[in-house]
Design a protein around this motif. Structure first.
Motif, PDB file in Angstrom:
ATOM      1  N   THR A  64      47.024  39.216  64.193  1.00 62.51           N
ATOM      2  CA  THR A  64      48.211  39.701  64.879  1.00 62.51           C
ATOM      3  C   THR A  64      49.096  38.528  65.268  1.00 62.51           C
ATOM      4  O   THR A  64      48.696  37.367  65.191  1.00 62.51           O
ATOM      5  CB  THR A  64      47.828  40.511  66.139  1.00 62.51           C
ATOM      6  N   ARG A  65      50.308  38.852  65.683  1.00 61.48           N
ATOM      7  CA  ARG A  65      51.204  37.880  66.289  1.00 61.48           C
ATOM      8  C   ARG A  65      50.968  37.861  67.798  1.00 61.48           C
ATOM      9  O   ARG A  65      50.392  38.795  68.364  1.00 61.48           O
ATOM     10  CB  ARG A  65      52.665  38.240  66.001  1.00 61.48           C
ATOM     11  N   ALA A  66      51.450  36.816  68.457  1.00 63.14           N
ATOM     12  CA  ALA A  66      51.235  36.685  69.903  1.00 63.14           C
ATOM     13  C   ALA A  66      51.802  37.875  70.670  1.00 63.14           C
ATOM     14  O   ALA A  66      51.195  38.363  71.627  1.00 63.14           O
ATOM     15  CB  ALA A  66      51.866  35.387  70.400  1.00 63.14           C
ATOM     16  N   SER A  67      52.961  38.366  70.238  1.00 62.22           N
ATOM     17  CA  SER A  67      53.584  39.480  70.952  1.00 62.22           C
ATOM     18  C   SER A  67      52.774  40.773  70.822  1.00 62.22           C
ATOM     19  O   SER A  67      52.870  41.663  71.668  1.00 62.22           O
ATOM     20  CB  SER A  67      55.000  39.710  70.429  1.00 62.22           C
ATOM     21  N   GLY A  68      51.965  40.885  69.766  1.00 63.37           N
ATOM     22  CA  GLY A  68      51.170  42.091  69.569  1.00 63.37           C
ATOM     23  C   GLY A  68      49.764  42.005  70.131  1.00 63.37           C
ATOM     24  O   GLY A  68      49.008  42.989  70.088  1.00 63.37           O
ATOM     25  N   ASP A  71      48.619  44.575  73.186  1.00 66.57           N
ATOM     26  CA  ASP A  71      48.396  45.955  72.729  1.00 66.57           C
ATOM     27  C   ASP A  71      47.150  46.051  71.850  1.00 66.57           C
ATOM     28  O   ASP A  71      46.410  47.037  71.914  1.00 66.57           O
ATOM     29  CB  ASP A  71      49.617  46.460  71.963  1.00 66.57           C
ATOM     30  N   PRO A  94      48.744  37.809  80.218  1.00 68.89           N
ATOM     31  CA  PRO A  94      49.339  38.782  79.289  1.00 68.89           C
ATOM     32  C   PRO A  94      48.337  39.371  78.294  1.00 68.89           C
ATOM     33  O   PRO A  94      48.568  40.475  77.788  1.00 68.89           O
ATOM     34  CB  PRO A  94      50.421  37.961  78.571  1.00 68.89           C
ATOM     35  N   TRP A  95      47.272  38.661  77.991  1.00 67.94           N
ATOM     36  CA  TRP A  95      46.326  39.147  76.982  1.00 67.94           C
ATOM     37  C   TRP A  95      45.746  40.505  77.357  1.00 67.94           C
ATOM     38  O   TRP A  95      45.495  41.338  76.489  1.00 67.94           O
ATOM     39  CB  TRP A  95      45.199  38.143  76.778  1.00 67.94           C
ATOM     40  N   ARG A 160      43.450  31.020  68.350  1.00 71.27           N
ATOM     41  CA  ARG A 160      44.838  30.681  68.056  1.00 71.27           C
ATOM     42  C   ARG A 160      44.921  30.005  66.696  1.00 71.27           C
ATOM     43  O   ARG A 160      44.249  29.001  66.442  1.00 71.27           O
ATOM     44  CB  ARG A 160      45.428  29.761  69.126  1.00 71.27           C
ATOM     45  N   ASP A 216      54.567  33.925  67.430  1.00 76.83           N
ATOM     46  CA  ASP A 216      55.705  34.685  66.936  1.00 76.83           C
ATOM     47  C   ASP A 216      56.670  33.726  66.234  1.00 76.83           C
ATOM     48  O   ASP A 216      56.714  32.528  66.553  1.00 76.83           O
ATOM     49  CB  ASP A 216      56.418  35.377  68.100  1.00 76.83           C
ATOM     50  N   THR A 221      52.550  31.233  71.656  1.00 77.98           N
ATOM     51  CA  THR A 221      52.075  32.129  72.694  1.00 77.98           C
ATOM     52  C   THR A 221      52.477  31.601  74.055  1.00 77.98           C
ATOM     53  O   THR A 221      52.699  30.405  74.247  1.00 77.98           O
ATOM     54  CB  THR A 221      50.549  32.263  72.616  1.00 77.98           C
ATOM     55  N   ASP A 222      52.577  32.515  75.028  1.00 74.95           N
ATOM     56  CA  ASP A 222      53.050  32.130  76.360  1.00 74.95           C
ATOM     57  C   ASP A 222      52.133  31.144  77.046  1.00 74.95           C
ATOM     58  O   ASP A 222      52.561  30.216  77.712  1.00 74.95           O
ATOM     59  CB  ASP A 222      53.182  33.374  77.242  1.00 74.95           C
TER      60      ASP A 222
END
Length: 225
Positions: A64-68, A71, A94-95, A160, A216, A221-222
């Motif tokens: 996945t990408r970091a933004s996904g 979810d 956020p994870w 990562r 992303d 990632t944040d």
């Protein structure tokens, strides 16, 4: 007839016949031209090899990408039926932001019985080795104590990509501190009896899910584990 031991010792004596008695092993440096990796690979090829070897060890691999990531973790926990999830200190908030399961903190006072009651654990890792399909945790931020990845039945480990992925064990060792509590994980815990019947979950998680997360396109990632 000479025994195997005597034959081996005789070979050693012949090999040392021309070595001066005063010479010591450290007097001469031995060249060790070992391969540090088997072949040359692109970043994508290395990541693909890691995913292939993880799956060969019966880990479930996701990309996945970091933004996904939030979810995806939430879906994996829901799919497993997890009502509680153990979260080590330092795990990026956020994870697990989208998770509905009850968060359980990694506490030194937690007993094995309490840890066994937790449905899942989510961690980061220190490094992942493509050639062996191995994840290494060193107790750093986002990884927690060793026992939290050995007692709960379901482990989600986030890697990562590409910064935490290396080709080989020698390259991984360069990144690791041998004084830290290293846990080497190749698939879910498994053993077999004398008839080679495989049993999973005896000495650790029955289910290992590995998430390979890439930044992303617009950035990384944040937070880092």
């Amino acid at each position: 007839m000479n025994s195997s031991r005597e034959r081996v010792l005789a070979r050693v004596r012949r090999a040392l016949a021309d070595v001066p008695r005063e010479e010591r092993p450290r007097d001469h440096r031995v060249e060790r031209g070992y391969l540090r990796a088997h072949g040359e690979r692109t970043v994508e090829e290395t990541t693909a090899l890691l995913a292939e070897n993880l799956a060969d060890y019966r880990a479930v691999v996701h990309r996945t990408r970091a933004s996904g990531l939030p979810d995806l973790i939430a879906r994996l926990l829901e799919r497993h039926g997890s009502r509680s999830v153990l979260v080590p200190p330092g795990l990026p908030a956020p994870w697990t932001a989208a998770c509905h399961a009850t968060r359980v903190d990694d506490l030194a006072a937690s007993t094995p019985h309490e840890l066994d009651a937790v449905d899942s654990v989510v961690t980061g890792c220190a490094v992942a080795i493509a050639e062996t399909g191995t994840l290494v945790l060193d107790g750093g931020p986002g990884q927690g104590r060793r026992r939290i990845t050995l007692v709960p039945d379901h482990h989600i480990c986030v890697v990562r990509v590409p910064e935490q992925v290396v080709d080989s064990v020698p390259l991984a060792l360069e990144r690791l501190d041998p004084t830290r509590p290293l846990t080497w994980i190749s698939g879910p815990s498994a053993t077999s009896d004398i008839e080679l019947d495989r049993v999973e979950g005896v000495h650790g998680p029955r289910t290992l899910e590995v998430v390979l997360v890439e930044a992303d396109p617009a950035g990384a990632t944040d937070e880092n584990p």
